[in-house]
Design an enzyme around this catalytic site. Structure first.
Site, PDB file in Angstrom:
ATOM      1  N   HIS A   1      18.105   4.067 -20.958  1.00 45.59           N
ATOM      2  CA  HIS A   1      17.674   3.713 -18.747  1.00 45.59           C
ATOM      3  C   HIS A   1      18.085   1.941 -19.332  1.00 45.59           C
ATOM      4  CE1 HIS A   1      15.410   3.060 -16.010  1.00 45.59           C
ATOM      5  NE2 HIS A   1      14.738   4.412 -15.452  1.00 45.59           N
TER       6      HIS A   1
ATOM      7  N   LYS B   1      18.357   6.890  -3.503  1.00 45.62           N
ATOM      8  CA  LYS B   1      17.541   5.847  -2.946  1.00 45.62           C
ATOM      9  C   LYS B   1      17.757   4.437  -3.466  1.00 45.62           C
ATOM     10  CE  LYS B   1      14.034   5.637  -7.101  1.00 45.62           C
ATOM     11  NZ  LYS B   1      13.251   6.043  -7.048  1.00 45.62           N
TER      12      LYS B   1
HETATM   13  C1  CAP Z   1      14.343   8.078 -10.463  1.00 43.28           C
HETATM   14  C2  CAP Z   1      13.122   7.146 -11.392  1.00 43.28           C
HETATM   15  C3  CAP Z   1      14.897   5.974 -12.591  1.00 43.28           C
HETATM   16  C4  CAP Z   1      15.604   5.906 -11.195  1.00 43.28           C
HETATM   17  C5  CAP Z   1      16.540   4.240 -12.636  1.00 43.28           C
HETATM   18  C6  CAP Z   1      13.130   5.960 -10.676  1.00 43.28           C
HETATM   19  O1  CAP Z   1      12.811   8.848  -9.511  1.00 43.28           O
HETATM   20  O2  CAP Z   1      12.743   7.638 -12.787  1.00 43.28           O
HETATM   21  O3  CAP Z   1      14.110   5.536 -13.061  1.00 43.28           O
HETATM   22  O4  CAP Z   1      16.559   6.889 -11.066  1.00 43.28           O
HETATM   23  O5  CAP Z   1      17.192   4.264 -11.359  1.00 43.28           O
HETATM   24  O6  CAP Z   1      11.828   5.503 -11.732  1.00 43.28           O
HETATM   25  O7  CAP Z   1      12.763   5.622  -9.577  1.00 43.28           O
HETATM   26  P1  CAP Z   1      12.658   9.820  -8.627  1.00 43.28           P
HETATM   27  P2  CAP Z   1      18.998   4.447 -11.397  1.00 43.28           P
HETATM   28  O8  CAP Z   1      13.875  10.544  -9.359  1.00 43.28           O
HETATM   29  O9  CAP Z   1      11.933   9.754  -8.597  1.00 43.28           O
HETATM   30  O10 CAP Z   1      13.346   8.332  -7.527  1.00 43.28           O
HETATM   31  O11 CAP Z   1      19.648   5.353 -12.764  1.00 43.28           O
HETATM   32  O12 CAP Z   1      20.282   3.443 -10.681  1.00 43.28           O
HETATM   33  O13 CAP Z   1      18.875   2.884 -13.192  1.00 43.28           O
HETATM   34 MG    MG Z   2      12.340   5.622 -13.917  1.00 48.02          MG
END
Ligand code: CAP
Ligand code: MG
Length: 408
Positions: A264, A304
């Site tokens: 992550h 998002k």
């Molecule tokens: C997505 C998520 C992820 C993000 C990380 C959040 O949740 O669990 O951590 O996608 O960003 O906490 O926002 P949702 P990236 O599906 O509910 O949006 O993938 O850009 O690193």
């Molecule tokens: Mg997350």
């Protein structure tokens, strides 16, 4: 030696040189001098009497060999770096240089590590091939979810939500990036109870299921937690690679756990987001691949988060392009995803990726099971070449999802 002496536009990089591409915007000095300054400060630094006396030091200095507008390429002799030590490499090429007063904006846009340096790291243990073999899924994107709400669920509720997601069709269930071992959901209990639910879902669905356990913690503790996951039948571990740091990531990878390593990138946008200053996500992706993660978040272009389609494409390239025999890393699309976005995602990613939805599954009007079913239905529709709207006519869960999220 002055900064300008680090500029040699006739220099032809050697096979063994490490190459960096920077975007450089100087403050009140000529661009070539500023570029020389970046080369100097990211290699042997300020010129001293000893540097003059000792030719072997001079040979170590980095060279600016290309300047095209504000795009500057710098070649670094491999002897500047300690093999197998990523923090050392980044402390040179991505260290002090960002703070130089003579440089108004500086972005490290790309890095090429020579074969000898790449070989000095473990690389991915499983990669795309290993993940697909483990899950027994070859011809579609993998479907994953993040337990939501991110924090606050008690262990038994967490495990229950996981079970529902797997039962509905998720291949993968993961902890959120900020869930570790808080009092309301402690690590060992969570792992044991959730793996029990995994086994139940596997026997009921006949499909292989995986739980990506967040082991992010102080390094020794992280190793202990990874061992606990391995000893209790887990198949995956998840690490917040930037908040843990490159050293800790190397330590975990070098321990050689029989666990797929999901990376992550929480915190990345603090230095990857600005187009003219910081570090391009592509560089982060390459460093993580060389160290040896098996999966990495790369953005979505449709969800998002802020990345553009071009940026996501470059991040995917960093994980899958040929790199001296290193395994390909599985790109993870995540952030504001829901079934309605699956066609665009497949258009951007192809089928080798994880479509990971948190709110886009648990926020389904009929709950988590229906939310997971809806994503699987969307994936099936796209793989079969059927329009979502058409497929939704026969599939209630998808139909509800499309109505829910198209309303925005
Ligand atoms: C997505 C998520 C992820 C993000 C990380 C959040 O949740 O669990 O951590 O996608 O960003 O906490 O926002 P949702 P990236 O599906 O509910 O949006 O993938 O850009 O690193
Ligand atoms: Mg997350």
């Amino acid at each position: 030696m002055r900064y300008i002496d680090f500029v040699d536009l006739d220099y032809k990089p050697r096979e063994e040189d490490l190459i960096c591409s920077f975007h450089v915007e100087p403050t009140g000095i000529p661009l070539d001098v500023a570029a020389g300054g970046v080369a100097a400060e990211s290699s042997i630094g300020t010129w001293t009497e000893l540097t003059t006396e000792k030719p072997y030091i001079r040979r170590l200095h980095a060279k600016v060999f290309s300047i095209d507008g504000n795009d500057v390429k710098i070649a670094y002799p491999i002897e500047l770096f300690e093999q197998g030590n990523m923090p050392n490499i980044l402390s040179s090429v991505a260290g002090n240089v960002f703070g130089l007063d003579a440089i108004r904006r500086l972005r490290l846009n790309d890095i090429h590590l020579p074969e000898k340096l790449v070989d000095s790291f473990k690389g991915p243990k499983y990669g795309i091939g290993g993940v697909r073999r483990l899950l027994g899924v070859e011809s579609r994107p993998l479907v994953g979810t993040i337990i939501k709400p991110k924090l606050g669920l008690r262990t038994s509720d967490h495990a229950e939500v996981a079970y529902k997601a797997w039962f509905g069709g998720c291949d993968i269930v993961k902890d959120d990036e900020n869930l570790s071992s808080q009092a309301f959901n402690t690590f060992e209990e969570r792992v044991s109870e959730t793996l029990e639910m995994r086994d139940r879902a596997e026997s009921e669905t006949g499909e292989k299921k995986v739980y990506m356990v967040n082991v992010t913690a102080e390094t020794e503790e992280m190793l202990r937690r990874a061992e606990y996951v391995e000893d209790h039948g887990g198949r995956y571990m998840m690490v917040d690679i930037l908040t843990c740091g490159w050293s800790a990531l190397q330590t975990v990878r070098n321990r050689g756990f029989d666990l797929i390593l999901h990376a992550h990138r929480a915190g990345h946008a603090a230095f990857t987001r600005l187009a003219d200053h910081g570090i391009n996500m592509r560089v982060i992706a390459k460093a993580a691949r060389v160290i040896g993660v098996d999966q990495l978040h790369v953005g979505t272009a449709v969800g998002k988060m802020s990345e553009t389609r071009e940026e996501v494409g470059e991040n995917i390239g960093a994980l899958t392009e040929p790199m001296y025999g290193l395994k390909k890393v599985l790109p993870v699309a995540s952030g504001g995803l829901h079934p309605g976005l699956v066609p665009e995602l497949v258009d951007i990613f192809g089928i080798d990726f994880v479509v990971q939805a948190g709110g886009g599954i648990h926020g389904h009007p009929k709950g988590t099971v229906a939310g997971a079913i809806a994503v699987r239905q969307a994936v099936s529709a796209v793989i079969e070449g059927i329009k979502l709207e058409e497929y939704a006519e026969e599939h209630e869960e998808l139909s509800l999802a499309l109505r829910t999220w198209s309303a925005g």
